[in-house]
Design a protein around this motif. Sequence first.
Motif, short mmCIF file in Angstrom:
data_model
loop_
_atom_site.label_atom_id
_atom_site.label_comp_id
_atom_site.label_asym_id
_atom_site.label_seq_id
_atom_site.Cartn_x
_atom_site.Cartn_y
_atom_site.Cartn_z
N GLU A 143 0.83 -1.23 0.00
CA GLU A 143 0.00 0.00 0.00
C GLU A 143 0.86 1.27 0.00
O GLU A 143 0.32 2.37 0.06
N ALA A 144 2.18 1.13 -0.02
CA ALA A 144 3.05 2.29 0.25
C ALA A 144 3.35 3.16 -0.97
O ALA A 144 3.98 4.20 -0.85
N GLY A 145 2.95 2.71 -2.15
CA GLY A 145 3.20 3.50 -3.37
C GLY A 145 4.67 3.59 -3.75
O GLY A 145 5.13 4.60 -4.31
N ILE A 146 5.40 2.53 -3.46
CA ILE A 146 6.86 2.53 -3.70
C ILE A 146 7.19 2.67 -5.18
O ILE A 146 6.58 2.02 -6.03
N THR A 147 8.16 3.55 -5.48
CA THR A 147 8.61 3.70 -6.88
C THR A 147 10.01 3.13 -7.07
O THR A 147 10.46 2.94 -8.19
N LYS A 148 10.73 2.90 -5.96
CA LYS A 148 12.10 2.42 -6.08
C LYS A 148 12.54 1.65 -4.84
O LYS A 148 12.16 2.02 -3.72
N VAL A 149 13.30 0.58 -5.08
CA VAL A 149 13.91 -0.15 -3.97
C VAL A 149 15.38 0.24 -3.94
O VAL A 149 16.05 0.26 -4.97
N LEU A 150 15.88 0.59 -2.74
CA LEU A 150 17.28 1.00 -2.60
C LEU A 150 17.99 0.07 -1.63
O LEU A 150 17.49 -0.19 -0.53
#
Length: 191
Positions: free
Chosen positions: A48-55
Amino acid sequence: MELLKQVIMEKGKVLSEDVLKVDSFLNHQIDPELMKQIGREFADRFKEAGITKVLTIESSGIPPAIMIGLELGVPVVFARKRKSLTLVDDLLTAKVHSFTKKETNEISVSKEYLNEEDIVLVIDDFLANGQAVRGLMEIIKQAKATLTGVGIVIEKGFQAGGDLLREQGVRVESLAIIESLQHNQITFREE
Ligand code: G4P
């Protein structure tokens, strides 16, 4: 995550009161099926967090991070610890001191791959004192991106990193939290 805890119990080796060796599935040889399950678990927790990138940070953060990126359908960026021949663009950098290795590394990410529109999930294999995560948080801050949370495969609950981050209001999700490695025995924190 029960499956992960079972694998840790079966394959983890207690090297000392504060070091767990997991070379057979995470730090040297990689168990792809386990990484797939780990990716699903994190994707479920953060869907649900709306993540656009994993770092993440090289090297052992990369395998779990890729599986999460695959599940969420977003790119995965890893901070480099060494200077790279091709990493010549504008860089975001932070210093990371390892208490375990007693060395300080400058980590870097190209500005091209992280910007103010990004909602970022930080992933790492281990959380001990939290220096690597703090370095990645510093890089997110420099990029003016948003940190949505931190996903850790194995947290060492007897070291301060995880609890300090939680006290500061950072969402930290660890799939297995080790309470103690004393007497050659692995004990998990009750959840
Ligand atoms: P911190 O970032 O939480 O402060 O951790 P610390 O400096 O203590 O850890 C340095 C390195 O050692 C990190 O890997 C970390 O993942 C790893 N590490 C810490 N405690 C343990 C442990 O009990 N068992 C194992 N197997 N690793 C541990 P790194 O140097 O970044 O290595 P890599 O990602 O290239 O493998």
